[in-house]
Enzyme design. Structure first.
Site, PDB file in Angstrom:
ATOM      1  N   CYS A 124      10.396  -9.277  25.664  1.00 49.77           N
ATOM      2  CA  CYS A 124      11.094  -9.827  26.821  1.00 49.77           C
ATOM      3  C   CYS A 124      10.740  -9.030  28.075  1.00 49.77           C
ATOM      4  O   CYS A 124       9.933  -8.118  28.053  1.00 49.77           O
ATOM      5  CB  CYS A 124      12.606  -9.772  26.589  1.00 49.77           C
ATOM      6  N   LEU A 127      11.722 -13.828  25.324  1.00 55.01           N
ATOM      7  CA  LEU A 127      10.769 -14.430  24.404  1.00 55.01           C
ATOM      8  C   LEU A 127      11.424 -14.368  23.035  1.00 55.01           C
ATOM      9  O   LEU A 127      11.563 -13.298  22.439  1.00 55.01           O
ATOM     10  CB  LEU A 127       9.446 -13.656  24.404  1.00 55.01           C
ATOM     11  N   GLU A 139      11.572  -4.808  19.797  1.00 54.79           N
ATOM     12  CA  GLU A 139      11.963  -5.136  18.434  1.00 54.79           C
ATOM     13  C   GLU A 139      12.419  -3.864  17.732  1.00 54.79           C
ATOM     14  O   GLU A 139      11.763  -2.823  17.853  1.00 54.79           O
ATOM     15  CB  GLU A 139      10.799  -5.743  17.634  1.00 54.79           C
TER      16      GLU A 139
END
Length: 633
Positions: free
Chosen positions: A2, A50, A77
């Site tokens: 993102c 995203l 992540e």
């Protein structure tokens, strides 16, 4: 993956929700799936998403904790989030989503800033604590995810990319001169500097608190080479294979299509092998090639693709460079000149046509000693030991001056070698790393530039980290240095910007903290042995990769730069260097620049590295400085 941005208003009014929206929209390419803003009297947060894990609306950010005490904007992540989530559920945390984002909120509620040591992943986030009125901003250990911030007496803002900060009103674009010198030495601006005086990078493995009282920055992790394992080689090799498998598998968790970059080198080939051996379906792989055979690795990628029956895709860079270069460079908000940005852009574009997540072999060279420069450095250190220090320091510089009078490649190599041998190992490693030697810089830089720089020298960046490394041997110290400089400043910036240009997430299992920490305990001769680079990694991958991959000469992700400058991008480069030259004219003697250009065109010398760096600087300058000062019609 993102994009995040935001500001605080402790020192003055920074804007409103529209300001946040503009910041977020400027990095829309990082997260085209969703966007939202949060603002109160103290803090504003913006997020562009995203979607990778939990694709539902529940994963939209900024995200609130269940009691709305904490708000987060998160990029990245967390690979161990499922295990962390399970433990937090047992503690009674009432999760509303299945995202790793909410796990960070829950961990903060339980552990505060100490939760950073529990996270295994790539991340940059801003977490607003509404109870203490403090903003926590943090970046992952290796620097895979970027975090920039603006700080003046009256302004504080942060973002995933500088372009978001540049949307703010009254932001200075004053250029930092030592960063210009750094750029031409390293081809990037090293942490924590940026090209702009008032903007900075939060270094990897650091976090900051922002509050009414000000800003404090702390380091929460570092890699140590102090404890060296005495386990048998066979046992360490097996442990490495198992660790690489585990970390690759952990990066295969995704709610969207997933594939891999495959260059045909050891690192990406090993990762693809791990994926294929642990997947029920063929792995999607992507490779980039060039017309010039000595730069083309696709035949080696095909060997691995055939062995593991992957769904393989190739793209050859023919005449695509000139037409795409200005767009490509535009994704870097400060000067950046690693030429492999071009193939990385195209391989990301190719991968995004097939998948949303790609797994890559990044980090293998820095973690396991894979670069050719480590061989150069080892040879030079052996030579240093054969000559008395007084001879090296008194005679070698004079001989280097003699060879410096010729542009012949062999004489230039002799000059470089003699210069390096006259120095101590740390400074010699800087010379090996540097993309411009002092003699050429002194010719290029104007008297005003040299006067303003004073005693500053880019080697300070290398020497600072080399001297901080706690390893007992030289190889450990230079690996540590590269992990702190070239890896986060060059390699990971390139991969992040070029993949995010196509809204593609890239994951790197060889940069998992456990792999890095394990490698740091290995004896140096298991990483570099008698000229054999990545010795133990090759031993670990022997069961899954053919010798044609393991023991071929390393090519790297290289490009035919000298040819490009003489042919495909010749006119483009001339236009930028000599018709749009306001940038380098500020710092360089243009007569010397013209001499270098003509020598390169005539084939009398290969000045491709410094000329390319000038082109990259000019393209950046034209977009980010000149156009911003040009009155609109």
């Amino acid at each position: 993956m993102c994009g995040i941005a935001g500001f605080t208003q402790f020192s003055g009014n920074m804007g409103n929700q529209q300001t946040l929206k503009q910041m977020g929209d400027s990095i829309y390419h990082r997260g085209p799936d969703a966007g939202r803003e949060y603002i109160d009297d103290y803090v504003g947060l913006a997020h562009r998403r995203l979607a990778i894990i939990d694709l539902s609306e529940a994963g939209t950010q900024p995200m609130y904790s269940h009691d709305e005490k904490y708000v987060i904007a998160f990029n990245g992540e967390i690979y161990n989030f499922l295990a962390l989530r399970e433990a937090l559920v047992e503690e009674g945390y009432p999760f509303k989503t299945h995202t790793d984002t909410e796990v960070i909120l829950a961990l903060y509620a339980s552990h505060g800033e100490n939760m950073l040591s529990m996270l295994n992943g790539m991340f940059a986030f801003a977490l607003w604590d509404t109870t203490s009125k403090r903003l926590l901003i943090a970046r992952d250990r290796m620097g895979k995810k970027p975090l920039y911030y603006l700080k003046t007496d009256t302004q504080f803002a942060f973002a995933s990319e500088l372009k978001a900060l540049l949307t703010l009103p009254n932001v200075s674009r004053e250029i930092r001169l030592d960063a210009v010198h750094d750029f031409f030495a390293y081809q990037y601006v090293p942490d924590p500097k940026t090209i702009f005086t008032d903007m900075h990078k939060l270094p990897p493995a650091h976090y900051m608190w922002v509050s009414q009282e000000g800003i404090s920055i702390k380091q929460y992790w570092d890699v140590s080479f102090k404890q060296v394992s005495n386990k048998p080689q066979a046992k360490l090799t097996k442990e490495l294979y198992d660790l690489a498998t585990e970390k690759t598998c952990s990066r295969m968790v995704s709610d969207v299509p997933l594939g891999a970059f495959l260059s045909g080198g050891i690192d990406s080939s090993g990762v693809v092998a791990m994926m294929a051996l642990n997947s029920d379906t063929p792995v999607k792989t992507c490779s980039i090639g060039f017309d010039e055979k000595r730069f083309n690795e696709t035949e080696f990628a095909q060997i691995v693709a055939d062995k593991y029956n992957t769904e393989h895709h190739e793209f050859t860079v023919h005449q695509n460079v000139k037409d795409n270069l200005e767009e490509i460079v535009g994704y870097f908000d400060e000067p950046f000149a690693d030429p492999s940005l071009v193939p990385t852009y195209f391989v990301s574009q190719l991968a995004r046509s097939q998948v949303t997540v790609a797994i890559a072999g990044d980090g293998g060279d820095e973690v396991f000693a894979g670069y050719e420069k480590y061989t150069t450095d080892a040879v030079e250190n052996k030579l240093r030991q054969r000559f008395p220090e007084t001879l090296r320091k008194s005679v070698f510089p004079k001989l280097a001056n003699v060879f410096a009078k010729s542009e012949h490649p062999l004489f230039r190599k002799a000059k470089s070698l003699l210069t390096s041998l006259s120095l101590d190992p740390a400074m010699g490693f800087y010379i090996t790393n540097s993309m411009i030697d002092d003699r050429l810089w002194q010719r290029l830089a104007t008297p005003e530039t040299k006067s303003k720089l004073g005693a500053y020298h880019p080697s300070e960046v290398t020497l600072e980290h080399y001297n901080k490394a706690d390893g007992d041997d030289h190889l450990s110290k230079i690996l540590y240095t590269d992990m702190k400089t070239y890896l986060p400043g060059g390699i990971l910036v390139k991969v992040d910007r070029m993949s995010m240009a196509h809204s593609l997430e890239v994951r790197a299992p060889l940069l998992d903290k456990d792999v890095v920490e394990f490698s740091a305990t290995l004896p140096s001769d298991l990483k570099y042995r008698d000229g054999e680079k990545k010795f133990i990694l090759k031993e670990a991958f022997k069961p899954v990769l053919p010798d044609d991959i393991l023991y071929r000469k390393k090519m790297g992700f290289s490009v035919p730069l000298a040819t490009w400058l003489r042919e495909e991008i010749k006119e483009l480069t001339e236009d930028y260097l000599f018709n749009k030259a306001q940038g380098i004219q500020q710092y360089f003697d243009m007569d010397v620049v013209k001499q270098l250009w003509q020598q390169h065109q005539d084939g009398k010398a290969d000045h491709s590295t410094v000329l390319w760096s000038m082109l990259m600087f000019q393209m950046w300058w034209f977009r980010y400085i000149q156009l911003t000062h040009t009155p609109k019609a």
